[in-house]
Design a protein around this motif. Structure first.
Motif, PDB file in Angstrom:
ATOM      1  N   LEU A  59       0.832  -1.210   0.000  1.00  0.00           N
ATOM      2  CA  LEU A  59       0.000   0.000   0.000  1.00  0.00           C
ATOM      3  C   LEU A  59       0.865   1.259   0.000  1.00  0.00           C
ATOM      4  O   LEU A  59       0.530   2.257  -0.648  1.00  0.00           O
ATOM      5  N   ARG A  60       1.955   1.206   0.714  1.00  0.00           N
ATOM      6  CA  ARG A  60       2.841   2.376   0.784  1.00  0.00           C
ATOM      7  C   ARG A  60       3.565   2.609  -0.542  1.00  0.00           C
ATOM      8  O   ARG A  60       3.821   3.759  -0.936  1.00  0.00           O
ATOM      9  N   CYS A  74     -10.109   2.018  -3.537  1.00  0.00           N
ATOM     10  CA  CYS A  74     -10.815   1.725  -2.281  1.00  0.00           C
ATOM     11  C   CYS A  74     -12.310   1.589  -2.537  1.00  0.00           C
ATOM     12  O   CYS A  74     -12.883   2.337  -3.327  1.00  0.00           O
ATOM     13  N   SER A  76     -11.348   3.588   4.297  1.00  0.00           N
ATOM     14  CA  SER A  76      -9.958   3.138   4.195  1.00  0.00           C
ATOM     15  C   SER A  76      -8.986   4.148   4.786  1.00  0.00           C
ATOM     16  O   SER A  76      -7.859   3.793   5.160  1.00  0.00           O
ATOM     17  N   ARG A  77      -9.402   5.408   4.895  1.00  0.00           N
ATOM     18  CA  ARG A  77      -8.531   6.450   5.418  1.00  0.00           C
ATOM     19  C   ARG A  77      -8.041   6.119   6.837  1.00  0.00           C
ATOM     20  O   ARG A  77      -6.924   6.462   7.213  1.00  0.00           O
ATOM     21  N   LEU A 126      -5.122   3.664   6.497  1.00  0.00           N
ATOM     22  CA  LEU A 126      -3.986   4.317   5.842  1.00  0.00           C
ATOM     23  C   LEU A 126      -3.340   5.353   6.761  1.00  0.00           C
ATOM     24  O   LEU A 126      -2.107   5.454   6.836  1.00  0.00           O
ATOM     25  N   ILE A 159       0.329   6.178   5.584  1.00  0.00           N
ATOM     26  CA  ILE A 159       0.366   5.985   4.129  1.00  0.00           C
ATOM     27  C   ILE A 159      -0.383   7.135   3.454  1.00  0.00           C
ATOM     28  O   ILE A 159      -1.571   7.360   3.730  1.00  0.00           O
ATOM     29  N   THR A 182      -5.647   7.884  -3.364  1.00  0.00           N
ATOM     30  CA  THR A 182      -6.743   6.919  -3.348  1.00  0.00           C
ATOM     31  C   THR A 182      -7.740   7.226  -4.449  1.00  0.00           C
ATOM     32  O   THR A 182      -7.851   8.359  -4.928  1.00  0.00           O
TER      33      THR A 182
END
Length: 281
Positions: free
Chosen positions: A26-27, A34, A40-41, A44, A49, A53
């Motif tokens: 993901l990074r 998403c 998803s925030r 992350l 991260i 998105t």
């Protein structure tokens, strides 16, 4: 050179369940697709991260997927995640993955949390067969029709919403009988997680024992039919006896399980009783 589509499993409740590899992917990705960018925030932000998105959900999957395929064609790395668990398993993502395959784009799964498999692993059902149904139809008539079409001797996994779980359990009991076992897994990996294994006839009382019992997210694991389990095991023992004449215990148990549908672990235990001293290393 085209990019890579990473299909990344994310936590189903406990954020500590995110794997090191998932976080690394993901990074490093150029964009994260998403199901809901707001949901998803949280994950992350916890991992620091800041990757761009992009929303991909059931209402825009085709149009959003086309834009993501363009990014992949341009050599970008795209990570696909859902709100919780493994993408494309009763969640958006399958259309994007299919399009990537058709375009010859590399698809890499990053395995991890899955509510279905977590519930099954905690069920204790020794079933060599497993059917994943996901969410049944919301309307009762359609739900009952869908259940009538299920003719599965092994374990069956359903997802259900809290406001429908009582009706669904009642329909399961009507379709499969009050004596068949079920595991009700509620709020898996979360603070108020509950896992109960009981007969279908006992399930309504369990759900009605308190208002909290019909809140949260549910996975229902219908146990294998007992008669079918007994038949499979009897067949497995017969096949195992023949295979043990020419094969070591572990290999004989594996093949007997594949042929008969009986649980490999049970057949391996029987094999060791007949051929002591052959434990796998």
């Amino acid at each position: 050179m085209t990019g890579t589509l990473y299909v990344v499993a994310t936590p189903i409740g406990n954020l500590a369940d995110a794997s090191a590899r998932a976080i690394e992917v993901l990074r490093a990705a150029d964009v994260i697709a998403c199901e809901d960018t707001r949901t998803s925030r949280t994950l992350l932000a916890r991992q620091g991260i800041a990757t761009r998105t992009f929303a991909l959900h059931e209402h825009n999957e085709r149009s959003a997927g086309a834009r993501l395929i363009a990014e992949l064609r341009a050599g970008k790395a795209v990570a696909l995640i859902t709100d919780a668990g493994t993408p494309a398993l009763s969640d958006p993502g399958a259309l994007l993955v299919e399009a990537a395959h058709r375009e010859g784009i590399r698809v890499v799964p990053i395995p991890g949390p899955s509510a279905a498999l977590a519930a099954f692993s905690a069920s204790g059902f020794a079933s060599a067969r497993l059917l994943f149904v996901g969410f049944l139809p919301a309307a009762r008539a359609a739900r009952r029709k869908a259940l009538e079409a299920i003719d599965e001797r092994g374990a069956v996994i359903f997802y259900e919403a809290p406001h429908r779980v009582a009706e669904t359990v009642a329909d399961l009991a009507e379709r499969f009988g009050a004596e068949r076992e079920i595991v009700i897994a509620r709020e898996l990996t979360k603070l108020f997680e509950e896992i109960a294994r009981l007969k279908l006839g006992q399930a309504p009382a369990w759900l009605e024992a308190g208002p909290h019992r019909q809140q949260g997210e549910f996975v229902l694991v219908l146990g294998p039919e007992q008669e079918a389990r007994d038949r499979d095991l009897a067949a497995g023992r017969r096949v195992l006896a023949l295979l043990l004449e020419v094969l070591p215990a572990s290999e004989a148990a594996r093949l007997a399980a594949r042929i008969s549908g009986a649980p490999r672990r049970e057949l391996y235990r029987v094999a060791l009783e007949r051929k002591p001293g052959q434990h796998s290393r």
